[in-house]
Structures are given as structure tokens and as C-alpha cells.
Design a protein around this motif. Sequence first.
Motif, mmCIF file in Angstrom:
data_model
loop_
_atom_site.group_PDB
_atom_site.id
_atom_site.type_symbol
_atom_site.label_atom_id
_atom_site.label_comp_id
_atom_site.label_asym_id
_atom_site.label_seq_id
_atom_site.Cartn_x
_atom_site.Cartn_y
_atom_site.Cartn_z
ATOM 1 N N GLU A 240 9.156 -72.113 -14.991
ATOM 2 C CA GLU A 240 10.115 -73.147 -15.363
ATOM 3 C C GLU A 240 11.072 -73.473 -14.225
ATOM 4 O OE1 GLU A 240 12.949 -74.380 -19.108
ATOM 5 O OE2 GLU A 240 12.301 -72.295 -18.896
ATOM 6 N N ILE A 241 11.511 -72.448 -13.495
ATOM 7 C CA ILE A 241 12.463 -72.701 -12.421
ATOM 8 C C ILE A 241 11.806 -73.509 -11.296
ATOM 9 C CG2 ILE A 241 12.161 -70.730 -10.846
ATOM 10 C CD1 ILE A 241 15.220 -70.289 -11.095
ATOM 11 N N TYR A 242 10.487 -73.397 -11.182
ATOM 12 C CA TYR A 242 9.763 -74.196 -10.179
ATOM 13 C C TYR A 242 9.473 -75.607 -10.687
ATOM 14 C CZ TYR A 242 6.280 -75.632 -6.749
ATOM 15 O OH TYR A 242 5.600 -76.327 -5.776
ATOM 16 N N SER A 243 8.982 -75.706 -11.931
ATOM 17 C CA SER A 243 8.552 -77.017 -12.428
ATOM 18 C C SER A 243 9.696 -77.834 -12.998
ATOM 19 C CB SER A 243 7.458 -76.845 -13.489
ATOM 20 O OG SER A 243 7.952 -76.129 -14.609
ATOM 21 N N ARG A 244 10.781 -77.175 -13.434
ATOM 22 C CA ARG A 244 11.929 -77.893 -13.979
ATOM 23 C C ARG A 244 13.229 -77.378 -13.360
ATOM 24 N NH1 ARG A 244 12.924 -78.721 -19.865
ATOM 25 N NH2 ARG A 244 12.355 -76.553 -20.249
ATOM 26 N N PRO A 245 13.410 -77.533 -12.069
ATOM 27 C CA PRO A 245 14.659 -77.079 -11.445
ATOM 28 C C PRO A 245 15.848 -77.827 -12.029
ATOM 29 C CG PRO A 245 13.441 -78.521 -9.955
ATOM 30 C CD PRO A 245 12.537 -78.246 -11.111
#
Length: 370
Positions: A240-245
Motif C-alpha cells: 500500500e505504501i508503494y501503490s498508494r503513497p
Amino acid sequence: MASPITPAITVAANTQPPSKPALLSIRNVAKTFGRNMVLRNVSLEIAEGEFLTILGESGSGKTTLLRIIAGFETASSGELWMETERLDQQPPYRRRVNTVFQSYALFPHLTVEQNVAYGLRVAKRPAAEITQRVAEALDKVKMTAYAKAKPSKISGGQQQRVALARALVNRPRLLLLDEPLSALDANLRRQMQVELKSLQREVGIAFVFVTHDQEEAMVMSDRIALLRSGELEQVATPREIYSRPATAYVAQFIGHTNLLTGEVQGGVVRCASLAWPVSLPDGPALFSLRPEHVRLAGAGASGSGGAVRVRGRVLHQAFHGATELIRVECADGLVLVVRTASGGGGVQNVVELEFSPADAVLVRESPERN
């Protein structure tokens, strides 16, 4: 993949996996050294059995936070709770928390098994119990065969395992690891990442791992807490931190990205010569577009309905093994970075790019912090 009309997640979101109870609660913890504020009201919950990584650049406050949890530093304000117990009011030796340091801190004059047994001997545990617990700890880290060796006679990776065994032998509820892999060479470091994650799953206790290495955090963590200048920028799973920063800082710190600054008018956002429909109010907007989501339209990728397309000139092509990063300058001066599979040769000087509007993720600006 998050769409551009989905609001970026906030720090409060996903701070605790809902299926697991909180083992450690960090509540509004702040720390100052003189006039220098190192931590700014950090709140975070760590679940039972979780592998949480505190990630950040040098000076972000990650090691200070770890030392406060361990009891080696005192918070200027805030509270720490381990379930129903106020942890920050306990001395370090009373906390069911152990730390593996970057230097491992092994006693060079003691054997491997004597190093592991040291804490139990100081606690004056019975000899038979010490023998049994040391044997169990060494077996867990696969170091039984080196029990009689001195630290100078074993490798760096083996020393790291001994340091882990010495911490695990005390049966902590929570294990803190302060960049324990940073001294290892690249190949051994990758191997130990896998082994450490496997070991954490086997022993079943919560790990809090501190690192500045983004790839390491992504590979090992259940969740990542990204610190920036003493504040939590985002807490989420690696995916999530990569795809939805949540912010521009997160998008740039975790991997590569294209930051697109645009203006929304009448349901359409325009970023230089790019434009696509959005469900956002009129005004400025900022998007993160990962390089792997930008395609070379003429290199085997078929155009799709609704795709944003632009033509540009190749500025630079960098080989990264299985992939290549290509910098393309569009006619209006906008530069896009594209990640493609390595094709064994160069690309044309002029290329056409395309991406789906759904892959442009709305992010917040990252304000300057002192």
C-alpha cells in the motif's frame, strides 16, 4: 491500484492491523535534545507477532524512537503502553523488550554459548535452565555447531545470528533491531533478510526493525512506519505504501516516481500537455505516477481506451538488469521516467508514451519541516 479520484490515505489509516490486538501502544511521544525536536508527537500501535519497520533517512528520529521503547532514552512527553502496563515508567531491565544492536556487541572473550547465556547468568537463573534455553536459542538461529567458537572465528552473518539468539533467549515480548544488517555485504544481507523474516515467523514475537534501506523495508515488513523529521509520514503495508503513497515525500522516498503537478478545471486535470478526467474539485492537484505504469506505446503495448498519450524524446536509458529506466522529455519540457523490460538494445530517439489515468495516484504536498 488506487485511482486518481481516490483520496490519499492519512497517517491514521492502517496504523494497526484489525485482526490482531495491540502489543505496544506509542502515544504522542515527543523528544527534544536542547532546542532540537527529534520526535514530534508520534503515535503508533504495534500488533502481537507483527514485523514492523521504522524507515527513514538519517536524522529522521527512528533510532531515538527505538531507544525510547527500549528504555535507553526518556521521552520528553507521551506514553508507552505494553498492553495494560505503562512501559515508559519501567527501567530497561524490567521491560520484556530486547535489542539487537548494529554492532552486535558480542563479548570477544566469551564463546558463542557464553555470549547467549550472559543475560541469564546475570539474572541468576538455574544452571539447568540456562543450558536448556541457550541450546533452544542456538537451535532456532542454526548456530548449535558453533557453540564453542569465539566471535572472531565466525562470519558477520553468524555473529548476527548469535546476537539474535542472545536476545531471544530472554523470551522478550518485543524484539528491537537497530539496523542489524547494515554491516553485511550485499549478498549476505539479502540472505539474512529472508532468514530474519523466517525466524520472526517461527518464534512468533513482534519485531521492530529500524533501517534507512527502502528495499530492505519492503522485503521484510508486515507494515512500514515512514518517519520524516520526527513525524510519521505514513504507516501502511509495503504494497500500500508503494501503490498508494500518502504524500509526495513518500512517493519519492519509496522507489522511483513521476510527480505530476496539475490544475483541475471542470472535471479535467491538466499537467503540462497531459490531460485526463477526474472527480475532483477545481484547484491544484499533485499525482504520483510510477515508471512501470508508463508504457512505450510502440513497443508491444497496445493503446487502450481512455489512455493518456504523449510523444517525447529519449534523454537517457539506464540498464538495471531485468529492467531499464528511460528518461523521456516531452515537447513542453515535462520529463517522464519509464520502466520497461530489458530488450537487449536501445529504443528509438523519439517515442510515444501512454498510461492509464487510474495509475496516477493523488498525493498531498509534503510541507517543509525544520
